[in-house]
Design a protein around this motif. Structure first.
Motif, PDB file in Angstrom:
ATOM      1  N   VAL A   5      76.916  62.589  97.849  1.00  0.00           N
ATOM      2  CA  VAL A   5      78.360  62.773  97.841  1.00  0.00           C
ATOM      3  C   VAL A   5      78.766  63.718  96.715  1.00  0.00           C
ATOM      4  O   VAL A   5      78.297  63.583  95.578  1.00  0.00           O
ATOM      5  N   LEU A   6      79.650  64.657  97.028  1.00  0.00           N
ATOM      6  CA  LEU A   6      80.204  65.550  96.015  1.00  0.00           C
ATOM      7  C   LEU A   6      81.591  65.055  95.631  1.00  0.00           C
ATOM      8  O   LEU A   6      82.427  64.790  96.495  1.00  0.00           O
ATOM      9  N   LEU A   7      81.838  64.940  94.338  1.00  0.00           N
ATOM     10  CA  LEU A   7      83.135  64.509  93.827  1.00  0.00           C
ATOM     11  C   LEU A   7      83.747  65.634  93.008  1.00  0.00           C
ATOM     12  O   LEU A   7      83.207  66.031  91.976  1.00  0.00           O
ATOM     13  N   ALA A   8      84.877  66.146  93.474  1.00  0.00           N
ATOM     14  CA  ALA A   8      85.623  67.154  92.727  1.00  0.00           C
ATOM     15  C   ALA A   8      86.815  66.476  92.066  1.00  0.00           C
ATOM     16  O   ALA A   8      87.646  65.881  92.746  1.00  0.00           O
ATOM     17  N   GLY A   9      86.878  66.533  90.743  1.00  0.00           N
ATOM     18  CA  GLY A   9      87.960  65.862  90.027  1.00  0.00           C
ATOM     19  C   GLY A   9      87.494  64.599  89.335  1.00  0.00           C
ATOM     20  O   GLY A   9      88.269  63.651  89.179  1.00  0.00           O
ATOM     21  N   ALA A  10      86.255  64.590  88.873  1.00  0.00           N
ATOM     22  CA  ALA A  10      85.655  63.367  88.323  1.00  0.00           C
ATOM     23  C   ALA A  10      86.234  62.936  86.990  1.00  0.00           C
ATOM     24  O   ALA A  10      85.987  61.810  86.544  1.00  0.00           O
ATOM     25  N   THR A  11      87.019  63.798  86.324  1.00  0.00           N
ATOM     26  CA  THR A  11      87.528  63.441  84.999  1.00  0.00           C
ATOM     27  C   THR A  11      88.944  62.874  85.024  1.00  0.00           C
ATOM     28  O   THR A  11      89.447  62.432  83.988  1.00  0.00           O
TER      29      THR A  11
END
Length: 211
Positions: A5-11
């Motif tokens: 899974v790719l997560l964009a916005g992890a912060t």
């Protein structure tokens, strides 16, 4: 076979919760989380440090099963409507384009209550235009999660949003479910479930269905 899974916005507030839940999930073998600054290391985490204004087209890490996007900012933090649009529309769309090109089949977006490409409200119109444009990319599974106010401890100050959250909490018994504060953890759970389920077609999850 375990999911990648790719997560964009992890912060961000919701993104941090997605990241933790994804790393703990037994069905996920790897989380790819591109960020501007390095994240703490984890055996299941691949953390490319990137410039979202110039994402690499051919990086091998784009090859994932599903994408979860929680990218977002405020106009105040971005500095202008144009800068806000790049973060809340252009970057999520570019992530989607590259992941889809490399075979991703599912995309789950943390959108917003009232998202509408025809809205006169800039924020709502931006979210609606992103939803509209994502539908043109051909993801077999596409999910828009549309929370209202998001509850949780942010690492940045958002006074107007904090006031709205407090008012919503005080008025909770009088408010329709759609307008109540939604915990970030619940939004994260919905996004993760949608990404892993890969339900065929377009799915819209409204705020009252997240609670």
């Amino acid at each position: 076979m375990k999911h990648r899974v790719l997560l964009a916005g992890a912060t961000g507030l919701v993104g941090q919760s997605v990241l933790q839940q994804a790393l703990d999930h037994p069905a996920i073998g790897q989380v790819v989380a591109p960020t501007r600054r390095p994240l703490p290391a984890h055996p299941k985490l691949l953390n490319p440090v990137v410039d979202f204004e110039a994402l690499p087209d051919d990086a091998a890490w784009w090859a994932v099963d599903a994408v979860i996007c929680t990218l977002g900012t405020t106009i105040k933090k971005a500095g202008s409507q144009a800068a806000f649009y790049r973060v809340d529309h252009d970057h999520p769309l570019r992530v989607a384009e590259l992941a889809r090109r490399h075979g991703a089949r599912a995309y789950a977006l943390n959108s917003a209550l009232g998202a509408d490409a025809a809205s006169r409200v800039f924020y709502s119109r931006t979210k609606g235009e992103l939803e509209r444009d994502l539908q043109l990319l051909g993801f077999p599974s596409l999910t828009f999660v549309r929370p209202g106010l998001i509850g949780g401890e942010r690492g940045e100050s958002r006074p107007a949003e904090q006031i709205g959250v407090k008012l919503s909490q005080w008025l909770r018994p009088l408010l329709p479910a759609r307008y109540r504060v939604v915990p970030a953890e619940r939004i994260a759970f919905c996004l993760l479930q949608a990404a892993l389920a890969e339900g065929q077609g377009l799915h819209v999850i409204l705020s009252d269905a997240i609670l």
